[in-house]
Design an enzyme around this catalytic site. Structure first.
Site, mmCIF file in Angstrom:
data_model
loop_
_atom_site.group_PDB
_atom_site.id
_atom_site.type_symbol
_atom_site.label_atom_id
_atom_site.label_comp_id
_atom_site.label_asym_id
_atom_site.label_seq_id
_atom_site.Cartn_x
_atom_site.Cartn_y
_atom_site.Cartn_z
ATOM 1 N N GLN A 1 -10.986 -2.168 11.171
ATOM 2 C CA GLN A 1 -10.332 -0.890 12.064
ATOM 3 C C GLN A 1 -8.898 -1.029 12.064
ATOM 4 O OE1 GLN A 1 -12.017 -0.805 15.938
ATOM 5 N NE2 GLN A 1 -11.613 1.289 16.098
ATOM 6 N N SER B 1 -5.040 -0.253 16.576
ATOM 7 C CA SER B 1 -3.866 -0.792 17.548
ATOM 8 C C SER B 1 -2.554 -1.063 16.827
ATOM 9 C CB SER B 1 -4.422 -2.262 18.197
ATOM 10 O OG SER B 1 -5.530 -1.784 18.731
ATOM 11 N N SER C 1 -9.814 -6.659 13.245
ATOM 12 C CA SER C 1 -10.742 -7.564 13.268
ATOM 13 C C SER C 1 -11.069 -7.837 11.614
ATOM 14 C CB SER C 1 -11.849 -7.259 14.061
ATOM 15 O OG SER C 1 -11.575 -7.196 15.290
ATOM 16 N N GLU D 1 -18.258 3.491 19.353
ATOM 17 C CA GLU D 1 -18.166 2.217 19.673
ATOM 18 C C GLU D 1 -18.679 1.680 21.061
ATOM 19 O OE1 GLU D 1 -13.864 1.241 19.172
ATOM 20 O OE2 GLU D 1 -14.247 -0.849 18.812
ATOM 21 N N ASN E 1 -11.648 -2.392 29.926
ATOM 22 C CA ASN E 1 -12.536 -1.713 30.932
ATOM 23 C C ASN E 1 -11.932 -1.242 32.022
ATOM 24 O OD1 ASN E 1 -14.503 -3.158 29.305
ATOM 25 N ND2 ASN E 1 -15.264 -4.225 31.103
ATOM 26 N N GLU E 2 -10.571 -1.266 31.990
ATOM 27 C CA GLU E 2 -9.719 -0.555 33.096
ATOM 28 C C GLU E 2 -9.503 0.877 32.668
ATOM 29 O OE1 GLU E 2 -8.720 -3.516 32.055
ATOM 30 O OE2 GLU E 2 -9.080 -4.632 33.857
HETATM 31 C C1 LIG Z 1 -11.518 -9.330 19.776
HETATM 32 C C2 LIG Z 1 -10.685 -8.357 19.692
HETATM 33 C C3 LIG Z 1 -10.870 -7.492 18.586
HETATM 34 C C4 LIG Z 1 -10.368 -6.452 18.234
HETATM 35 N N1 LIG Z 1 -10.210 -5.708 17.143
HETATM 36 C C5 LIG Z 1 -9.488 -4.680 16.879
HETATM 37 C C6 LIG Z 1 -9.670 -3.978 15.809
HETATM 38 O O1 LIG Z 1 -10.469 -4.281 14.742
HETATM 39 N N2 LIG Z 1 -8.714 -3.010 15.333
HETATM 40 C C7 LIG Z 1 -7.867 -2.475 16.238
HETATM 41 O O2 LIG Z 1 -7.236 -1.418 16.126
HETATM 42 N N3 LIG Z 1 -7.703 -3.001 17.694
HETATM 43 C C8 LIG Z 1 -8.492 -4.229 17.910
HETATM 44 N N4 LIG Z 1 -8.254 -4.951 19.134
HETATM 45 C C9 LIG Z 1 -7.491 -4.415 19.913
HETATM 46 C C10 LIG Z 1 -7.792 -3.957 21.204
HETATM 47 O O3 LIG Z 1 -8.125 -2.530 21.010
HETATM 48 C C11 LIG Z 1 -6.487 -3.772 22.306
HETATM 49 O O4 LIG Z 1 -6.280 -4.980 22.560
HETATM 50 C C12 LIG Z 1 -6.928 -3.191 23.504
HETATM 51 O O5 LIG Z 1 -6.989 -1.856 23.199
HETATM 52 C C13 LIG Z 1 -5.836 -3.330 24.551
HETATM 53 O O6 LIG Z 1 -4.561 -3.052 23.985
HETATM 54 P P1 LIG Z 1 -3.368 -4.305 24.194
HETATM 55 O O7 LIG Z 1 -4.135 -5.567 23.812
HETATM 56 O O8 LIG Z 1 -2.112 -3.701 23.799
HETATM 57 O O9 LIG Z 1 -3.547 -4.533 25.849
HETATM 58 P P2 LIG Z 1 -2.426 -3.577 26.805
HETATM 59 O O10 LIG Z 1 -2.762 -2.216 26.678
HETATM 60 O O11 LIG Z 1 -1.060 -4.231 26.666
HETATM 61 O O12 LIG Z 1 -3.146 -3.958 28.092
HETATM 62 C C14 LIG Z 1 -3.053 -5.277 29.053
HETATM 63 C C15 LIG Z 1 -3.693 -5.198 30.298
HETATM 64 O O13 LIG Z 1 -3.002 -3.964 31.211
HETATM 65 C C16 LIG Z 1 -4.048 -2.990 31.333
HETATM 66 N N5 LIG Z 1 -3.706 -1.894 31.414
HETATM 67 C C17 LIG Z 1 -3.047 -0.932 30.247
HETATM 68 N N6 LIG Z 1 -2.887 0.304 30.701
HETATM 69 C C18 LIG Z 1 -3.363 0.481 31.725
HETATM 70 C C19 LIG Z 1 -3.737 1.579 32.470
HETATM 71 N N7 LIG Z 1 -3.266 2.868 32.250
HETATM 72 N N8 LIG Z 1 -4.477 1.586 33.677
HETATM 73 C C20 LIG Z 1 -4.797 0.403 34.219
HETATM 74 N N9 LIG Z 1 -4.837 -0.900 33.348
HETATM 75 C C21 LIG Z 1 -3.938 -0.762 32.201
HETATM 76 C C22 LIG Z 1 -5.328 -3.442 30.390
HETATM 77 O O14 LIG Z 1 -6.330 -2.903 30.976
HETATM 78 C C23 LIG Z 1 -5.262 -4.810 30.213
HETATM 79 O O15 LIG Z 1 -5.919 -5.413 31.192
HETATM 80 C C24 LIG Z 1 -9.157 -5.864 19.161
HETATM 81 C C25 LIG Z 1 -9.035 -6.773 20.328
HETATM 82 C C26 LIG Z 1 -9.752 -7.877 20.613
HETATM 83 C C27 LIG Z 1 -9.689 -8.760 21.833
#
Ligand SMILES: Cc1cc2nc3c(=O)[nH]c(=O)nc-3n(C[C@H](O)[C@H](O)[C@H](O)COP(=O)(O)OP(=O)(O)OC[C@H]3O[C@@H](n4cnc5c(N)ncnc54)[C@H](O)[C@@H]3O)c2cc1C
Lengths: 298, 385
Positions: B125, B128, B160, B243, B368-369
């Protein structure tokens, strides 16, 4: 395998809910709390078939299974219904042939305090007051030691179902309040802390209700899980609801407390958390119940 | 309400059980986040597919058995009961496949589903981006139409198993100058395309389970557009529903872990403080609740209901349940919790692995947020602002 209410069953439950909410208004609850007389709903319970919901068709009942009664109990919880209509229709009536029903019920409730399910007891027993202003308890003796599994099953499931309804009601009241109440120039419901609290409770409710349905149909360990889940969910719902209401939540004036106190009292009825957890310890940790995938429904 | 399995269900369960008993590798495969483990897991997908056990709920023409979701749940129960390998094809079969079935053309279905079912093509996928995590509408990777191709330029991350996989399904900006949710499209892109560079990222456990993907004018045939052009947000939300909702995590996986947790507690109970048994039971009860709720959801879906924002509650529940369950195992293991392998490591470090992965649950598939925001605003109706 179709783990849903049939259309007929859902209609029955919806009708009961509309009736409970329509009749048992907050105003009515406040009158009862103040010791005033209110409309007697018992004739209508009977007329709507609620009292005979589980009774055999031959006796004029609807012969519905316990899970439908649980749907009705959730509705009664939602409406905060003070009458022990569920207990009568869902516990006493289905066990009406048992000897010494009264004593057995007392034992199944795991408390010598019980709501006046039958008027004879209310007349004879010593009345004890609950923090729930709509609840009169009577002291009853524990009766003899008979097989009470089924009574216990019905009672625990119906109290769990009422707790689910009460939890839902407290969330709904909080959502309404949070949309209405403004601070910092905005509805408090727009603040993320408030949203997240309520989303958490909503999620717990969604994962308790099906467990209660399973417990109604299957009995056994599912009953203990359902009651514990319902207790934890209701306590969380109440704590969250009062937090969302702020100072208003801490008053006698706002309706919330009527539902919160009902929840507290149902948590301890028909086996409190300790009782059900101990049962699970015996069955799951120390017993030889099959565990793992494929053991929940089969 | 009726919770009886039919005799046909029971026969199906027995057939699955029998096949798994004869085929599940006796030794746990190495992690699919390594090349060796990935290859062995792909081999396992081939074995499953050969006897049509890979996707029992898919139509027969695409390699399935045309069975309903109740059968799928039964299959999953037997699968995790047998401790069979994790599904390396999960992003394809659970997320992309239902999306293709809903939005794909007949040609796309015929082209992509059979090799996905057989393990010949494994999918990653690619949604991100460094600047678009929770805020997925901030996606900047662009795709410019050039004749019969899209030309894709930009960067994806956290993809992933993309280091080892064959294809990715990407969300990209096809409409120049568009903003936020508008102007995005879903493209299916071979990971060995010229101009596409994959850089492995080591995960918490040190294995290269993620990749960063750099697209430098990668040419993608226009026929690989899935769903409407510029309508990719809706398509992506459907995938996210699968998902978060039903498919990615069925109850069986957690129920198997809960049963192992009870055994772990039994082996160690003499040295445990009294509160631990409460935690073990709590973990077990959560899996029972998750199972009951999933069967109820499947009954509703089979009766024609669709799952939308409520799917967020599902994702919240399983991810927090899983983390709590594994944390309880960490508590029980005490001084041995830190051991990854070797004779002293309990269960060869499986609980530690599981705990680490459980920490990702509240992050991936939308944090989860974000799920709580969705529930509060779209289900409970609280004001956005
Ligand atoms: C094991 C794993 C596998 C993954 N696999 C894939 C994949 O295959 N393909 C893919 O595309 N992505 C993948 N991801 C990425 C995943 O979808 C993102 O990490 C996720 O959407 C969060 O984005 P971020 O890491 O940029 O965190 P951020 O968006 O920077 O968030 C950081 C923190 O801020 C909080 N936050 C952000 N915005 C808000 C809001 N509006 N209100 C409250 N809190 C907020 C979040 O909840 C989090 O706690 C994977 C992630 C992991 C950990």
């Amino acid at each position: 395998m179709d783990f849903r209410f049939t259309e007929n069953q859902q209609d029955l439950i919806d009708a009961a809910k509309a009736f409970f909410i329509g009749e048992n208004t907050a105003e009515r609850m406040r009158k009862i709390a103040a010791g005033e007389t209110v409309d007697n709903l018992w004739p209508q319970f009977a007329e709507l078939g609620l009292l005979g919901l589980m009774a055999p068709e031959s006796a004029g009942g609807l012969e519905q299974p316990l899970v439908v009664m649980a749907g009705v109990a959730e509705a009664a919880g939602y409406a905060g219904l003070p009458e022990p209509c569920l207990e009568i229709a869902g516990v006493s009536v289905p066990h009406a042939n048992e000897e010494e029903l009264s004593g057995q019920i007392t034992r199944a409730m795991r408390s010598e305090l019980r709501p006046h399910i039958d008027s004879s007891l209310a007349d004879s027993g010593e009345v004890v007051m609950s923090i729930d202003p709509l609840r009169k308890l009577v002291k009853a003796d524990s009766g003899n030691d008979q097989n009470i599994d089924s009574i216990n099953h019905h009672g625990a499931v119906l109290s769990a179902a009422q707790l689910v309804g009460l939890s839902q009601r407290m969330v709904d009241m909080s959502v309404e309040y949070a949309k209405d109440r403004h601070q910092f120039g905005k509805p408090i419901g727009s603040f993320q802390a408030i949203k997240h609290h309520l989303a958490t409770v909503y999620t717990q409710i969604e994962f308790t209700r099906p467990m209660v349905h399973l417990a109604a149909i299957k009995g056994g360990r599912a009953v203990h899980t359902a009651k514990v889940a319902a207790i934890d969910t209701a306590m969380m719902a109440a704590e969250t609801a009062i937090q969302v209401h702020g100072g208003m939540g801490y008053t006698f004036e706002v309706d919330l407390h009527l539902f919160m106190k009902r929840a507290w009292s149902l948590c301890g009825e028909w086996g409190d958390r300790n009782y059900h957890m101990k049962k699970l310890e015996e069955l799951v940790l120390e017993g030889d119940e099959p565990l793992g995938p494929g053991t929940t429904f089969s | 309400m009726n919770i009886e399995f039919t005799s046909e269900h029971t026969a199906f369960r027995e057939a699955v059980r029998e096949w798994l008993a004869a085929h599940v590798p006796s030794k746990r495969l190495p992690s699919f986040d390594t090349q060796e483990g990935f290859d062995l897991h792909r081999e396992w997908e081939r074995t499953l597919a050969k006897d049509k056990w890979g996707n029992v709920n898919w139509p027969e023409e695409y390699g399935g058995r045309g069975l309903d979701l109740t059968h799928w749940l039964i299959f999953e129960e037997e699968y995790y009961r047998a401790d069979a390998p994790l599904r390396v094809s999960q992003n394809g079969i659970f997320l992309l496949a239902p999306t293709i079935m809903e939005y794909g053309t007949d040609a796309q279905k015929a082209r992509f589903l059979p090799p996905m079912a057989s393990g010949a093509e494994i999918w990653a996928q690619a949604w991100s981006e460094p600047g678009a995590g929770s805020d997925m509408a901030a996606i900047r990777t662009k795709a410019v139409r050039d004749g019969e191709h899209y030309v894709v330029t930009g960067q994806k991350t956290w993809s992933s198993r993309a280091v080892f996989a064959d294809w990715c399904f990407a969300l990209v900006r096809t409409e120049e100058g568009s903003e936020r949710h508008k102007g995005l499209s879903k493209l299916l892109i071979p990971l060995d395309s010229p101009g596409l560079t994959r850089r492995p990222i080591a995960q918490l456990d040190g294995d290269p389970g993620f990749a960063e993907l750099f697209f430098d004018e990668v040419r993608v045939p226009a026929e690989n557009l899935l769903g409407p052009e510029h309508g990719g947000w809706g398509v992506a939300m459907a995938t996210a529903g699968f998902e978060r909702g039903l498919l990615l995590r069925s109850p069986a996986r957690f129920q198997a872990a809960a049963a192992r947790l009870v055994n772990l507690w039994r082996e160690h109970k003499d040295r445990l403080s009294s509160g631990v048994s409460e935690q073990v039971l709590q973990a077990w009860m959560n899996t029972e609740r998750f199972c009951a709720a999933t069967y109820q959801l499947v009954s509703r879906v089979q009766a024609g209901a669709s799952v939308s924002s409520e799917a967020s509650a599902n994702k919240l529940f399983w991810s927090e349940m899983d983390r709590h369950l594994h944390r309880t195992a960490m508590t029980i293991m005490g001084a041995k919790a830190e051991l990854e392998e070797g004779l002293d490591a309990i269960d060869n470090g499986r609980w530690l692995d599981g705990y680490m992965f459980s920490l990702a649950g509240p992050i991936y598939a939308g944090t989860n947020e974000i799920q709580r925001n969705i529930l509060a605003e779209r289900v409970l109706g609280l004001p956005r602002k």
